[in-house]
Design a protein around this motif. Structure first.
Motif: not given
Length: 209
Positions: A94-98, A150-158, A203-208
């Motif tokens: 999860m180094a990148t947003r994608e 929360a861990e991947p969300l932190k990368v997605i929404m820093p 849903l998960t991808r759309a929310a991000c």
């Protein structure tokens, strides 16, 4: 050297603790089996005592009451769910947003798979209502699961602070949980069972985004 007479009570105490721990494990296992076989509402203390070969009064030497036992069953279910999420998604990058988004999708799919394979126990976790305040250890068992979101969300929404990140993780969990819960109950408005994984991923991808 410690006198022998001081060692005997210690050994006896250890044996007693071991016996009680074994009884507790047997009691939790018996409760899990009965929930899986007949559902939460069918669970009776007298039946459980008979299952593990003790008198009804002896059950309350192992746990304080049925609420305490059900919290232990819930805790073990949540820990198994957490272990499954860690095993199946913890190694994903999860180094990148994608990458982080795809890891979230994998977490959601793991949750769906666990719910399908452990449906009665999974339902019990959310059906459980206890009369006394939730013990801190039980609350922590629930909160620990959110780190997988929360861990991947932190990368997605820093830009989110800790509080906002926690709320967003809970929101996403509630959305995915709702789709799964309605879907597995096969209600009229449910997403078709064969489409659940696809729709949860959408849903998960759309929310991000």
């Amino acid at each position: 050297m410690e006198p022998l007479q001081n060692k005997a009570p210690h050994k006896a105490s250890t044996r007693t603790q071991d016996r009680r721990q074994a009884q507790l494990e047997a009691l939790i296992a018996a409760a899990e089996k009965r929930i899986c076989d007949n559902g939460l509402l069918s669970l009776k203390a007298r039946d459980l005592a008979a299952d593990i070969g003790i008198a009804l009064g002896g059950l309350y030497n192992i746990v304080d009451d049925m609420d305490a036992l059900l919290l232990l069953v819930s805790s073990r279910t949540l820990n198994r769910l957490g272990d499954s999420a860690a095993e199946r998604t913890g190694h994903l990058p999860m180094a990148t947003r994608e990458e982080a988004i795809e890891r979230l999708v994998a977490v959601a799919h793991t949750y769906l798979d666990f719910a399908r394979k452990n449906l009665p126990l999974w339902r019990m976790v959310f059906e459980l209502r206890v009369d006394s305040p939730l013990p801190d250890w039980a609350a922590q068992d629930q909160l620990r699961l959110f780190r997988h979101i929360a861990e991947p969300l932190k990368v997605i929404m820093p830009n989110l602070d800790t509080i906002a990140l926690t709320v967003r993780a809970r929101t996403l969990f509630a959305a995915v949980h709702g789709i799964i819960s309605i879907g597995l109950e096969e209600r009229l408005i449910a997403v078709p069972a064969q489409k659940l994984a696809d729709e949860i991923a959408w849903l998960t991808r759309a929310a991000c985004r």
